[in-house]
Design a protein around this motif. Structure first.
Motif, PDB file in Angstrom:
ATOM      1  N   PHE A  37       0.880  -1.183   0.000  1.00  0.00           N
ATOM      2  CA  PHE A  37       0.000   0.000   0.000  1.00  0.00           C
ATOM      3  C   PHE A  37       0.914   1.229   0.000  1.00  0.00           C
ATOM      4  O   PHE A  37       1.646   1.466   0.953  1.00  0.00           O
ATOM      5  N   ILE A  38       0.871   2.001  -1.091  1.00  0.00           N
ATOM      6  CA  ILE A  38       1.809   3.117  -1.288  1.00  0.00           C
ATOM      7  C   ILE A  38       1.068   4.444  -1.207  1.00  0.00           C
ATOM      8  O   ILE A  38       0.098   4.665  -1.935  1.00  0.00           O
ATOM      9  N   ASP A  39       1.529   5.315  -0.325  1.00  0.00           N
ATOM     10  CA  ASP A  39       0.924   6.639  -0.183  1.00  0.00           C
ATOM     11  C   ASP A  39       2.024   7.687  -0.389  1.00  0.00           C
ATOM     12  O   ASP A  39       3.106   7.591   0.209  1.00  0.00           O
ATOM     13  N   LEU A  40       1.749   8.674  -1.232  1.00  0.00           N
ATOM     14  CA  LEU A  40       2.755   9.705  -1.500  1.00  0.00           C
ATOM     15  C   LEU A  40       2.844  10.671  -0.327  1.00  0.00           C
ATOM     16  O   LEU A  40       1.816  11.095   0.220  1.00  0.00           O
ATOM     17  N   ASP A  41       4.060  11.021   0.062  1.00  0.00           N
ATOM     18  CA  ASP A  41       4.270  11.927   1.195  1.00  0.00           C
ATOM     19  C   ASP A  41       4.092  13.381   0.748  1.00  0.00           C
ATOM     20  O   ASP A  41       4.647  13.798  -0.272  1.00  0.00           O
ATOM     21  N   HIS A  42       3.312  14.141   1.504  1.00  0.00           N
ATOM     22  CA  HIS A  42       3.118  15.586   1.281  1.00  0.00           C
ATOM     23  C   HIS A  42       2.535  15.924  -0.093  1.00  0.00           C
ATOM     24  O   HIS A  42       2.730  17.025  -0.602  1.00  0.00           O
ATOM     25  N   PHE A  43       1.822  14.974  -0.713  1.00  0.00           N
ATOM     26  CA  PHE A  43       1.248  15.235  -2.037  1.00  0.00           C
ATOM     27  C   PHE A  43       0.173  16.318  -1.954  1.00  0.00           C
ATOM     28  O   PHE A  43       0.049  17.158  -2.857  1.00  0.00           O
ATOM     29  N   LYS A  44      -0.592  16.317  -0.878  1.00  0.00           N
ATOM     30  CA  LYS A  44      -1.691  17.293  -0.731  1.00  0.00           C
ATOM     31  C   LYS A  44      -1.149  18.724  -0.758  1.00  0.00           C
ATOM     32  O   LYS A  44      -1.741  19.616  -1.389  1.00  0.00           O
ATOM     33  N   GLU A  45       0.005  18.952  -0.095  1.00  0.00           N
ATOM     34  CA  GLU A  45       0.580  20.290  -0.069  1.00  0.00           C
ATOM     35  C   GLU A  45       0.965  20.757  -1.473  1.00  0.00           C
ATOM     36  O   GLU A  45       0.734  21.901  -1.851  1.00  0.00           O
ATOM     37  N   ILE A  46       1.545  19.843  -2.264  1.00  0.00           N
ATOM     38  CA  ILE A  46       1.916  20.185  -3.652  1.00  0.00           C
ATOM     39  C   ILE A  46       0.669  20.504  -4.456  1.00  0.00           C
ATOM     40  O   ILE A  46       0.622  21.479  -5.208  1.00  0.00           O
ATOM     41  N   ASN A  47      -0.353  19.671  -4.303  1.00  0.00           N
ATOM     42  CA  ASN A  47      -1.613  19.847  -5.034  1.00  0.00           C
ATOM     43  C   ASN A  47      -2.246  21.201  -4.694  1.00  0.00           C
ATOM     44  O   ASN A  47      -2.705  21.930  -5.576  1.00  0.00           O
ATOM     45  N   ASP A  48      -2.253  21.517  -3.403  1.00  0.00           N
ATOM     46  CA  ASP A  48      -2.900  22.768  -2.956  1.00  0.00           C
ATOM     47  C   ASP A  48      -2.112  24.000  -3.387  1.00  0.00           C
ATOM     48  O   ASP A  48      -2.690  25.032  -3.732  1.00  0.00           O
ATOM     49  N   SER A  49      -0.774  23.897  -3.380  1.00  0.00           N
ATOM     50  CA  SER A  49       0.035  25.092  -3.667  1.00  0.00           C
ATOM     51  C   SER A  49       0.277  25.308  -5.161  1.00  0.00           C
ATOM     52  O   SER A  49       0.290  26.450  -5.640  1.00  0.00           O
ATOM     53  N   LEU A  50       0.445  24.217  -5.929  1.00  0.00           N
ATOM     54  CA  LEU A  50       0.774  24.361  -7.355  1.00  0.00           C
ATOM     55  C   LEU A  50      -0.394  24.034  -8.289  1.00  0.00           C
ATOM     56  O   LEU A  50      -0.292  24.226  -9.495  1.00  0.00           O
ATOM     57  N   GLY A  51      -1.473  23.529  -7.733  1.00  0.00           N
ATOM     58  CA  GLY A  51      -2.659  23.264  -8.552  1.00  0.00           C
ATOM     59  C   GLY A  51      -2.796  21.815  -8.971  1.00  0.00           C
ATOM     60  O   GLY A  51      -1.826  21.045  -8.965  1.00  0.00           O
ATOM     61  N   HIS A  52      -4.040  21.475  -9.372  1.00  0.00           N
ATOM     62  CA  HIS A  52      -4.348  20.086  -9.717  1.00  0.00           C
ATOM     63  C   HIS A  52      -3.673  19.628 -11.010  1.00  0.00           C
ATOM     64  O   HIS A  52      -3.408  18.440 -11.182  1.00  0.00           O
ATOM     65  N   ASP A  53      -3.400  20.558 -11.923  1.00  0.00           N
ATOM     66  CA  ASP A  53      -2.726  20.177 -13.172  1.00  0.00           C
ATOM     67  C   ASP A  53      -1.336  19.614 -12.882  1.00  0.00           C
ATOM     68  O   ASP A  53      -0.927  18.593 -13.450  1.00  0.00           O
ATOM     69  N   VAL A  54      -0.608  20.293 -11.988  1.00  0.00           N
ATOM     70  CA  VAL A  54       0.715  19.811 -11.587  1.00  0.00           C
ATOM     71  C   VAL A  54       0.574  18.485 -10.838  1.00  0.00           C
ATOM     72  O   VAL A  54       1.331  17.530 -11.070  1.00  0.00           O
ATOM     73  N   GLY A  55      -0.432  18.424  -9.963  1.00  0.00           N
ATOM     74  CA  GLY A  55      -0.689  17.188  -9.213  1.00  0.00           C
ATOM     75  C   GLY A  55      -0.963  16.010 -10.133  1.00  0.00           C
ATOM     76  O   GLY A  55      -0.440  14.904  -9.922  1.00  0.00           O
ATOM     77  N   ASP A  56      -1.754  16.263 -11.188  1.00  0.00           N
ATOM     78  CA  ASP A  56      -2.059  15.187 -12.148  1.00  0.00           C
ATOM     79  C   ASP A  56      -0.806  14.713 -12.865  1.00  0.00           C
ATOM     80  O   ASP A  56      -0.626  13.502 -13.098  1.00  0.00           O
TER      81      ASP A  56
END
Length: 553
Positions: free
Chosen positions: A163-182
């Motif tokens: 079971f793999i969970d990315l560390d601090h992904f939510k912070e990246i998504n919130d700060s740089l946007g969903h396009d970067v997150g995708d």
């Protein structure tokens, strides 16, 4: 649906047709079709032969063909699908005089059905796959895990769920946007695919959560190899929209059947282990069973030490005498590797050989041992001693290397060791995994003049048909059958049978693990004079073995 009707004589010449058929044939009146055959129709070049064969089949068998599908291609290359029926045409005396047929153009109906089928496939794929990454989604993941469990039940094997969970992904998504997150999720998918084996299932459960199902595990700790690959791969920088980003991961691992036997439990426990990894500082993996985590980290440390040991030449070669039990004279020796660790001392092969095999380091280790031992035996011969034949273990991974033969040729050359001084031992069970490939490579080794023997004989699953085809010179009776000789009747029977088999195939035979006088005597009396074991000598360093060569036991 409009129906076309036609009738022909016994020679395939049209006798008549209805208006719709005439339109298809591009004719304006019934008079125009009379006397023509299919070869003179718009479909003449493409379907005429097939139609004539159908007509003859119906007329010769007097069996009607009802509602069968066939295609028709016109002179523009356009294909239509027809639903056709044909019956034999008879006169008043019931003599067959031709064929009567009809057909409907069902092209639109079939096209609609094909489109619906295609849509169904697309919808099914969408229902079972993640739209962003194309990976199996939670629904398909559950199905795959259930299938894996059923398969593991039947084969009595183990499964690991990562079971793999990315560390601090939510912070990246919130700060740089969903396009970067995708884009990050797509890059992560690519790296995860590169980290797993082809047969493993990678899925995205949602958000930044991924899973990998590892089937057919030989050792539970093998899952740590994949987990380490994932950690290493995901920790590398990612360049997304001119942003250099770092995304690590936390991994939880559960094992079937040790931790759970249902998809629900395995997922729950892997998830729980993942949170334990986050608590341990992220960018690591944890097993649900904490003991396994300790073993995995011990393995990681051991692998690093193993690599360093190869680099620092910490391995030494010991030699165990092979003796003619009739005359008590040395006929050869087996080279056995030992690890002289700077802090742990002498490490048992049982601890590092399986690890070397699973990591692929066994090839480098094998080649080091071979070069060392071949150099030593050449030196002994040069000094006028008679050490006999040097037996060395040959890993299956070595056989799978493309440069295998070239390496042996080069080793013989650089060590000035004659091929007739050498014997290579291959393990029975492992060569039988891919016997056809093994036969080809072993034959090439045999052609070099190097003796070949099957190690641990009797413990694997050899086919006698393959055994006969293998270019081997010797069978080695496994110590498991020697240990309780001569008292154990079953072991005695197996040992006698192996000796008899070797003689019938004109092979030499040697017994390993011989520790007592009665074992030696039993073997010699039953035709196995070649002996290896503590009765004569334990594995010893080269200087001690040289002393035996000079002065005897």
């Amino acid at each position: 649906m409009p129906v076309r009707i036609f009738w022909k004589d016994i020679n395939g010449t049209y006798l008549g047709a209805n208006k719709l058929f005439l339109e298809d044939a591009k004719l304006s009146s019934k008079d125009e079709i009379i006397g023509k055959n299919d070869f003179q129709m718009p479909w003449g070049e493409t379907e005429a032969k097939l139609y004539r064969a159908d007509d003859l089949e119906v007329m010769n068998s007097d069996i009607s063909k009802i509602n069968f599908e066939e295609s028709q291609t016109n002179d523009k290359g356009e294909t239509t699908v027809l639903l056709t029926s044909k019956i034999a045409l008879k006169n008043a005396n019931e003599d067959i005089i031709g064929v009567f047929g009809s057909y409907m153009d069902i092209t639109k109906q079939r096209n609609t059905e094909d489109e619906l089928r295609e849509q169904k496939v697309i919808l099914s794929h969408q229902a079972h796959h993640d739209a962003l990454t194309g990976l199996p989604n939670r629904v398909l993941f559950n199905d795959r895990l259930e299938q894996a469990i059923e398969k593991a039940k039947r084969s009595n094997s183990k499964i690991a769920l990562l079971f793999i969970d990315l560390d601090h992904f939510k912070e990246i998504n919130d700060s740089l946007g969903h396009d970067v997150g995708d884009e990050i999720l797509k890059t992560v998918t690519t790296r995860l695919n590169e980290s797993k084996r082809d047969e493993d299932t990678l899925a995205r459960l949602g958000g930044d959560e991924f899973t990998i199902i590892l089937e057919d595990l030989h050792q539970v700790q093998d899952s740590s190899l994949i987990a380490n690959k994932v950690l290493e791969s995901l920790s590398k920088s990612m360049n997304v929209n001119d942003n250099v980003l770092y995304v690590s991961s936390s991994i939880g691992i559960s094992i079937y059947p040790d931790d759970g036997v249902s998809t629900k439990d395995l997922l729950k426990f892997a998830d729980s282990a993942m949170y334990k990894a986050k608590d341990e500082g992220r960018n690591n993996f944890q097993y649900y069973n904490s003991t396994l985590t300790e073993l995995a980290f011990e393995r990681v440390v051991m692998e690093a030490s193993l690599r360093a040991a190869l680099k620092n030449e910490e391995f030494i070669v010991y030699y165990q005498a092979q003796v003619n039990g009739d005359t008590d004279t040395i006929i050869g020796m087996e080279a056995l590797v030992r690890w002289q660790h700077p802090t742990m001392g002498l490490v048992s092969p049982a601890k590092f050989i399986p690890l070397a095999e699973s990591t692929g380091l066994i090839v480098e280790l094998d080649r080091y041992v071979m070069k060392t031992a071949m150099t030593q035996i050449s030196k002994w011969y040069e000094e006028g001693l008679n050490p006999g034949v040097l037996a060395m273990n040959l890993a299956v991974k070595q056989l799978q290397k493309e440069d295998c033969i070239e390496v042996f040729q080069e080793l013989v050359k650089v060590t000035q060791c004659r091929p007739e001084w050498l014997a290579l031992e291959v393990t029975e069970g492992k060569i039988m995994t891919h016997p056809e490939k093994a036969i080809v490579i072993l034959q090439k080794i045999s052609d070099l003049g190097i003796e070949l023997s099957v190690d641990d004989f009797g413990t694997g699953y050899s086919s006698l048909a393959y055994l006969k085809r293998l270019p081997i010179d010797k069978l080695k009776i496994d110590q498991a059958f020697i240990r309780d000789l001569p008292d154990d009747e079953e072991d005695a029977g197996i040992t006698k049978a192996v000796i008899a088999l070797a003689k019938s195939l004109n092979l030499k035979v040697i017994a390993e693990g011989v520790e007592t006088q009665v074992q030696r005597d039993f073997l010699v009396e039953n035709g196995c004079e070649n002996i290896q074991g503590y009765f004569y000598s334990k594995p010893i360093p080269s200087d001690e073995f040289e002393n035996i060569l000079r002065n005897g036991f």
